[in-house]
Enzyme design. Structure first.
Site, PDB file in Angstrom:
ATOM      1  N   HIS A 299     -10.147  -4.527  -5.877  1.00  0.00           N
ATOM      2  CA  HIS A 299     -10.390  -3.440  -4.924  1.00  0.00           C
ATOM      3  C   HIS A 299     -10.674  -2.177  -5.721  1.00  0.00           C
ATOM      4  O   HIS A 299      -9.889  -1.797  -6.596  1.00  0.00           O
ATOM      5  CB  HIS A 299      -9.184  -3.224  -4.007  1.00  0.00           C
ATOM      6  CG  HIS A 299      -9.501  -2.428  -2.782  1.00  0.00           C
ATOM      7  ND1 HIS A 299      -9.879  -1.098  -2.823  1.00  0.00           N
ATOM      8  CD2 HIS A 299      -9.522  -2.775  -1.466  1.00  0.00           C
ATOM      9  CE1 HIS A 299     -10.097  -0.666  -1.593  1.00  0.00           C
ATOM     10  NE2 HIS A 299      -9.885  -1.659  -0.749  1.00  0.00           N
ATOM     11  N   ASP A 347      -7.790  -8.518   2.206  1.00  0.00           N
ATOM     12  CA  ASP A 347      -8.660  -9.535   2.806  1.00  0.00           C
ATOM     13  C   ASP A 347      -8.184 -10.928   2.415  1.00  0.00           C
ATOM     14  O   ASP A 347      -8.147 -11.845   3.245  1.00  0.00           O
ATOM     15  CB  ASP A 347     -10.110  -9.352   2.339  1.00  0.00           C
ATOM     16  CG  ASP A 347     -10.716  -8.048   2.790  1.00  0.00           C
ATOM     17  OD1 ASP A 347     -10.387  -7.593   3.895  1.00  0.00           O
ATOM     18  OD2 ASP A 347     -11.514  -7.471   2.034  1.00  0.00           O
TER      19      ASP A 347
END
Length: 408
Positions: A299, A347
Site C-alpha cells: 500500500h 483488500d
C-alpha cells in the site's frame, strides 16, 4: 505478459531517467521505484511503465505543474477535510484511531456518528422501515450482483424523500443513516434491520459470533480513508448540489473498479490459484518476476504494512476456522513478504476472511461497500456544507490548434 517487453534492466532504466546506477538505487530505497529479481535472480529489473512515469514527472520539474500532476495520484493535498487523517499506524477518524475504535467494540453506526459529526443527534434513532412497493422485487432479487442491485435501487429510493441539498444538517444526517442501512440491506438482498454488521454476518454465517466480530471490525476499518477514489468521486458529485442518493451511486460505481474495491475479487482469485498450486512460493515468485501485481499486497500510504490488515489478520488467527485454508493464507502471506517484500493490505484481508470461512468472493466487496458508505456520506456532508464546486483544470498535451492557413 512478456517479461522482456514490460521489465527492463537497470542500465535501460538509468538511460530513460538520465541518472547513474547509484541514483537509481537511491530511488528504490526511497520508494520512488520498485525493483524485481531478474532472470538470473542476482540482477534487478524494473517495470517499464513505472520508469517512464517517473521520467515524465522529472520532466515536469518542481514547479506548480509537477505539483498539480502529482496531486491526482496520492501526491499533494488538493483540499482540506476534518474527517480523517492517514498515519503510519492507520487512519484516524476525527482524531480517533480506527484500530482503537475496533478494539473498543465500536460498530459501523458508532463510526458513522463520529464521521458525520453528529454531536448529540442520533440519526439511527428511527428504524429504517420497509422497502417501498416499487423497489421490492429488485431489492430482494438475490440473483443480481450486490453492487448492481444497490445501484439499481438507490436512485429509485431518492424518489421517496425530499432533495437533500435543500435540507438542514440534521435532516441530511437522518437521511444518510437511512441510506447506510438501506445500502447494507441491498448488498445482501434483505430488509434493512439492526446493526449493519449483524445483518451482513447473519446473512452469510448465522449465529457465528466470531465471524460477526470480524465483520464489525472490517466495517469500521473500511469506513473512511481520506480522499480515496470513491470518496473523491462522491465528493465531486456532491459539489454540484446532487442528491445524497446520486453521490452514493457515484461512490459505488468507483468502488466497483478492479483497481479499487474490485481488488478483493482479484485477491480471491490469487488464493484460489494458490490452492491449486503445488508450490505457493514458486507461484508468487513467478508472478512477481513477470511483472504482475500481487493483488492485496502493499500500500503506497503504508510502506511498512497496512495496520488495518494487521488488525484483521490478528483477529482472524484467533477464530476457529478450518486449518487448511488458514495454513494456505499464512503461506501466501509469507511468500509475498519473502519474494516481494510486500505485506497484506485491507483488500487482501477482506478476501482472506471470505476464503477462510468458505464463502464466495462477493461478500468481501459487499463488506467494503457497506463500510465505506459511511465515509462517502461524511465527505458529501462536508462538501455540501462548504457549498463549492470542485472543478480542476487539465493540462492539454494534444495536437496544437490549427491556424487559419492550415484550415484552408
Amino acid at each position: 505478459m512478456s517479461i522482456d517487453r514490460d521489465l527492463i534492466p537497470a542500465s535501460e532504466a538509468c538511460r530513460v531517467l538520465g541518472i547513474s546506477p547509484a541514483t537509481l538505487y537511491a530511488y528504490v530505497s526511497r520508494g520512488l521505484l520498485e525493483s524485481r529479481p531478474g532472470r538470473d535472480h542476482r540482477s534487478r529489473v524494473y517495470r517499464r511503465q513505472d520508469v517512464e512515469r517517473l521520467a515524465q514527472r522529472k520532466r515536469l520539474g518542481r514547479g506548480p505543474a509537477r505539483g498539480a500532476a502529482q496531486s491526482l495520484d496520492r501526491g499533494l493535498p488538493v483540499l482540506e477535510t476534518r474527517i480523517s487523517l492517514i498515519r503510519p499506524d492507520g487512519p484516524y477518524y476525527r482524531g480517533r484511531s480506527a484500530v482503537g475504535m475496533v478494539r473498543a467494540g465500536a460498530t459501523l453506526e458508532d463510526t458513522a456518528r463520529l464521521l458525520w459529526d453528529c454531536g448529540t443527534q442520533d440519526p439511527f434513532a428511527d428504524p429504517a422501515g420497509d422497502w417501498p412497493a416499487r423497489v421490492v422485487s429488485l431489492a430482494n432479487d438475490a440473483e443480481l450482483p450486490p453492487l448492481a442491485r444497490a445501484m439499481a435501487v438507490i436512485p429509485l429510493l431518492a424518489l421517496q424523500v425530499p432533495h437533500s441539498f435543500q435540507a438542514d444538517q440534521g435532516t441530511r444526517r437522518a437521511l444518510a443513516a437511512t441510506l447506510l442501512r438501506q445500502n447494507a440491506g441491498l448488498l445482501v438482498a434483505r430488509r434493512p434491520s439492526g446493526p449493519v454488521h449483524r445483518l451482513l454476518a447473519d446473512t452469510w454465517r448465522p449465529d457465528d459470533e466470531g465471524f460477526a466480530e470480524l465483520v464489525r471490525a472490517a466495517l469500521v476499518l473500511c469506513a473512511d480513508h481520506e480522499l480515496n477514489v470513491s470518496a473523491f468521486a462522491a465528493r465531486v458529485v456532491a459539489s454540484t448540489g446532487a442528491h445524497l442518493h446520486a453521490t452514493v451511486c457515484a461512490g459505488l460505481s468507483a468502488l466497483a473498479g478492479p483497481r479499487h474495491g474490485g481488488a478483493t475479487t482479484r485477491v480471491y482469485k490469487l488464493l484460489e490459484d494458490a490452492r491449486q498450486s503445488r508450490d505457493v512460493r514458486r507461484l508468487i515468485a513467478s508472478r512477481w518476476r513477470q511483472g504482475e501485481d500481487l493483488p492485496g499486497f502493499g500500500h503506497a500510504l503504508y510502506p511498512e504494512g497496512d495496520p488495518r490488515a494487521s488488525e484483521l489478520l490478528a483477529m482472524l488467527r484467533t477464530q476457529p476456522v478450518p486449518e487448511q485454508p488458514m495454513a494456505l493464507l499464512e503461506e501466501v502471506i509469507a511468500a509475498a513478504e519473502s519474494v516481494a517484500e510486500r505485506r497484506p493490505n485491507v483488500d487482501f484481508m477482506l478476501g482472506a476472511i471470505c476464503f477462510a470461512y468458505g464463502l464466495p468472493a462477493a461478500p468481501a466487496l459487499s463488506i467494503f461497500a457497506a463500510g465505506r458508505l459511511a465515509g462517502w456520506l461524511a465527505h458529501v456532508l462536508e462538501q455540501q456544507a462548504l457549498g463549492r464546486l470542485i472543478r480542476p483544470r487539465a493540462s492539454y498535451t494534444g495536437l496544437p490548434p490549427e491556424t487559419d492557413a492550415e484550415q484552408e
